[in-house]
Write a protein that holds these residues in place. Structure first.
Motif, PDB file in Angstrom:
ATOM      1  N   ASN A 103       9.906 -23.811  -6.466  1.00 56.20           N
ATOM      2  CA  ASN A 103      11.129 -23.712  -5.675  1.00 56.20           C
ATOM      3  C   ASN A 103      10.850 -23.269  -4.253  1.00 56.20           C
ATOM      4  OD1 ASN A 103      13.731 -24.316  -7.157  1.00 56.20           O
ATOM      5  ND2 ASN A 103      12.733 -23.028  -8.672  1.00 56.20           N
ATOM      6  N   ALA A 104       9.832 -22.445  -4.061  1.00 61.69           N
ATOM      7  CA  ALA A 104       9.472 -22.029  -2.706  1.00 61.69           C
ATOM      8  C   ALA A 104       9.031 -23.228  -1.874  1.00 61.69           C
ATOM      9  CB  ALA A 104       8.364 -20.980  -2.756  1.00 61.69           C
ATOM     10  N   TYR A 105       8.226 -24.115  -2.474  1.00 64.04           N
ATOM     11  CA  TYR A 105       7.808 -25.318  -1.752  1.00 64.04           C
ATOM     12  C   TYR A 105       8.996 -26.240  -1.476  1.00 64.04           C
ATOM     13  CZ  TYR A 105       2.882 -24.183  -2.461  1.00 64.04           C
ATOM     14  OH  TYR A 105       1.648 -23.572  -2.417  1.00 64.04           O
ATOM     15  N   LEU A 106       9.958 -26.273  -2.382  1.00 58.83           N
ATOM     16  CA  LEU A 106      11.104 -27.180  -2.224  1.00 58.83           C
ATOM     17  C   LEU A 106      12.024 -26.756  -1.094  1.00 58.83           C
ATOM     18  CD1 LEU A 106      12.074 -27.975  -5.936  1.00 58.83           C
ATOM     19  CD2 LEU A 106      10.789 -29.394  -4.325  1.00 58.83           C
ATOM     20  N   PHE A 107      11.905 -25.516  -0.606  1.00 60.61           N
ATOM     21  CA  PHE A 107      12.737 -25.092   0.521  1.00 60.61           C
ATOM     22  C   PHE A 107      12.488 -25.957   1.759  1.00 60.61           C
ATOM     23  CE2 PHE A 107      13.025 -20.479  -1.183  1.00 60.61           C
ATOM     24  CZ  PHE A 107      14.140 -20.819  -1.930  1.00 60.61           C
ATOM     25  N   ILE A 108      11.325 -26.601   1.826  1.00 66.14           N
ATOM     26  CA  ILE A 108      11.002 -27.434   2.989  1.00 66.14           C
ATOM     27  C   ILE A 108      11.884 -28.675   3.036  1.00 66.14           C
ATOM     28  CG2 ILE A 108       9.255 -28.896   1.896  1.00 66.14           C
ATOM     29  CD1 ILE A 108       8.949 -27.288   5.367  1.00 66.14           C
ATOM     30  N   GLU A 109      12.581 -28.980   1.937  1.00 67.68           N
ATOM     31  CA  GLU A 109      13.412 -30.195   1.864  1.00 67.68           C
ATOM     32  C   GLU A 109      14.441 -30.263   2.983  1.00 67.68           C
ATOM     33  OE1 GLU A 109      17.035 -32.233   1.176  1.00 67.68           O
ATOM     34  OE2 GLU A 109      16.875 -30.109   0.630  1.00 67.68           O
ATOM     35  N   ALA A 110      15.049 -29.125   3.326  1.00 68.65           N
ATOM     36  CA  ALA A 110      16.068 -29.125   4.369  1.00 68.65           C
ATOM     37  C   ALA A 110      15.501 -29.572   5.713  1.00 68.65           C
ATOM     38  CB  ALA A 110      16.688 -27.735   4.499  1.00 68.65           C
ATOM     39  N   LEU A 111      14.289 -29.140   6.024  1.00 68.46           N
ATOM     40  CA  LEU A 111      13.659 -29.535   7.285  1.00 68.46           C
ATOM     41  C   LEU A 111      13.262 -31.011   7.256  1.00 68.46           C
ATOM     42  CD1 LEU A 111      11.402 -26.396   7.817  1.00 68.46           C
ATOM     43  CD2 LEU A 111      13.527 -26.949   9.013  1.00 68.46           C
ATOM     44  N   LEU A 112      12.797 -31.484   6.114  1.00 68.22           N
ATOM     45  CA  LEU A 112      12.428 -32.892   6.000  1.00 68.22           C
ATOM     46  C   LEU A 112      13.651 -33.787   6.178  1.00 68.22           C
ATOM     47  CD1 LEU A 112       9.956 -32.736   2.960  1.00 68.22           C
ATOM     48  CD2 LEU A 112       9.384 -33.020   5.378  1.00 68.22           C
ATOM     49  N   THR A 113      14.807 -33.335   5.700  1.00 71.19           N
ATOM     50  CA  THR A 113      16.032 -34.110   5.870  1.00 71.19           C
ATOM     51  C   THR A 113      16.347 -34.300   7.345  1.00 71.19           C
ATOM     52  OG1 THR A 113      16.925 -33.307   3.761  1.00 71.19           O
ATOM     53  CG2 THR A 113      18.501 -34.206   5.346  1.00 71.19           C
ATOM     54  N   LEU A 115      14.191 -34.247   9.872  1.00 71.76           N
ATOM     55  CA  LEU A 115      13.217 -35.156  10.471  1.00 71.76           C
ATOM     56  C   LEU A 115      13.496 -36.605  10.082  1.00 71.76           C
ATOM     57  CD1 LEU A 115       9.825 -33.253  10.135  1.00 71.76           C
ATOM     58  CD2 LEU A 115      11.253 -33.544  12.172  1.00 71.76           C
ATOM     59  N   LEU A 116      13.836 -36.850   8.825  1.00 74.92           N
ATOM     60  CA  LEU A 116      14.132 -38.211   8.392  1.00 74.92           C
ATOM     61  C   LEU A 116      15.379 -38.745   9.081  1.00 74.92           C
ATOM     62  CD1 LEU A 116      13.347 -38.055   4.565  1.00 74.92           C
ATOM     63  CD2 LEU A 116      12.084 -39.295   6.326  1.00 74.92           C
ATOM     64  N   SER A 168      14.834 -35.475   0.082  1.00 72.28           N
ATOM     65  CA  SER A 168      15.353 -35.583   1.450  1.00 72.28           C
ATOM     66  C   SER A 168      15.812 -37.003   1.741  1.00 72.28           C
ATOM     67  CB  SER A 168      14.272 -35.176   2.453  1.00 72.28           C
ATOM     68  OG  SER A 168      13.882 -33.843   2.279  1.00 72.28           O
ATOM     69  N   ALA A 169      15.002 -37.978   1.327  1.00 67.38           N
ATOM     70  CA  ALA A 169      15.349 -39.377   1.576  1.00 67.38           C
ATOM     71  C   ALA A 169      16.615 -39.771   0.828  1.00 67.38           C
ATOM     72  CB  ALA A 169      14.185 -40.278   1.170  1.00 67.38           C
ATOM     73  N   GLN A 170      16.763 -39.331  -0.428  1.00 70.05           N
ATOM     74  CA  GLN A 170      17.962 -39.694  -1.167  1.00 70.05           C
ATOM     75  C   GLN A 170      19.196 -39.003  -0.587  1.00 70.05           C
ATOM     76  OE1 GLN A 170      20.224 -38.327  -3.593  1.00 70.05           O
ATOM     77  NE2 GLN A 170      19.579 -36.214  -3.201  1.00 70.05           N
TER      78      GLN A 170
END
Length: 313
Positions: A103-113, A115-116, A168-170
């Motif tokens: 879950n700690a690694y998944l926090f990066i999802e918001a930033l990837l969204t 950028l995408l 992030s892509a979805q």
């Protein structure tokens, strides 16, 4: 109890709903991690999809098919592939690491969204977004460092980061699709796509699954739907900028579940790296910055009324 809750302000109720959603979401991870290691990850995904579709079909018997009519079948296919691709990588990562670490690694999802959205939707790349992204990458590196062998990244870490990217892509697909698609169709069609794709893949290496394995897979689907519902309630009664920080309660909930169910703790540096990533995401929210968590939450449930329609996808 209901009367007491209704007397609370919308923002307080929103924070409570979001906190409950994070607790429910962690149980998705617990169920996935409890499935026997003899069952391949692809099979877990297939079993989860089959049990979820069964529930949806029962619901459709009562409400009819109108809620699942769609104008964008190809978009549903793409989103279904990305959504369940994300689940595959996350479930794989859970077999390599603790729930808290994943879950700690998944926090990066918001930033990837964010950028995408810049790359795919042509949004403006501001200095704030650049600084937040670089800060987030520093946080990921801090979390990765103890596990790295030279420059090699462990499979579990890579899977978690790929899972964040797919989700992030979805999320971007979901934002565009909410303009024409119903909430129910946004939840229903990815499950159908998952059955069509993942069941044949799983059959290649299918292993006998116990009743408990099926129950845990079904439980993962149940808690995922509960999480979506509670996120929807949160963003309907409160501002996204208010409820977003409550999403980070996923980390302490994860630590608790790791201790209760698996008697394990993440390495301390995970909390340092996760804190840096959280700081990066909050930088985006500061003074009207982009709100990636709002997009993530609203689009995950496929809601077209849950939040305002910002320029961000």
């Amino acid at each position: 109890m209901t009367g007491t809750l209704m007397r609370l302000s919308g923002n307080v109720r929103g924070v409570l709903w979001m906190t409950a959603a994070m607790a429910s979401g962690v149980f998705v991870d617990v169920c996935a991690k409890l499935v026997s290691h003899d069952v391949p990850t692809a099979q877990i995904i297939a079993m989860r999809a089959v049990t979820t579709v069964a529930v949806f079909l029962i619901v459709l018997m009562f409400i009819g098919v109108r809620p699942i009519r769609t104008r964008r079948p190809m978009a549903h296919i793409a989103r279904g592939i990305l959504w369940y691709g994300s689940l595959f990588f996350v479930f794989f990562a859970l077999r390599q690491m603790s729930i808290a670490e994943v879950n700690a690694y998944l926090f990066i999802e918001a930033l990837l969204t964010v950028l995408l959205a810049v790359v795919i939707l042509g949004e403006k790349l501001t200095a704030r977004k650049m600084i937040a992204t670089l800060l987030g990458l520093v946080g990921v590196w801090v979390m990765c460092a103890p596990r790295m062998d030279g420059f090699g990244v462990p499979l579990g870490v890579a899977a978690a980061l790929f899972g964040a990217f797919c989700f992030s892509a979805q999320t971007l697909f979901a934002k565009v699709m909410t303009r024409t698609e119903t909430n129910f169709s946004m939840l229903f069609w990815p499950q159908i796509i998952a059955v069509v794709i993942w069941v044949p893949i799983a059959l290649i290496s299918w292993q006998p699954a116990s009743f408990a394995d099926w129950a845990y897979s079904a439980g993962a689907g149940f808690f995922a739907m509960m999480t979506n519902y509670m996120v929807l309630r949160a963003v309907r009664v409160a501002d996204a900028s208010v409820v977003s920080p409550a999403a980070y309660t996923a980390l302490p909930f994860s630590v608790a579940m790791d201790l209760i169910f698996f008697d394990m703790l993440p390495v301390p540096v995970i909390f340092v790296g996760a804190g840096i990533v959280i700081l990066a995401v909050m930088l985006l929210d500061y003074k009207g910055g982009a709100k990636p968590q709002q997009i993530d939450d609203a689009e995950e449930v496929g809601d077209d009324e849950a939040s305002p329609k910002p320029a961000e996808a």
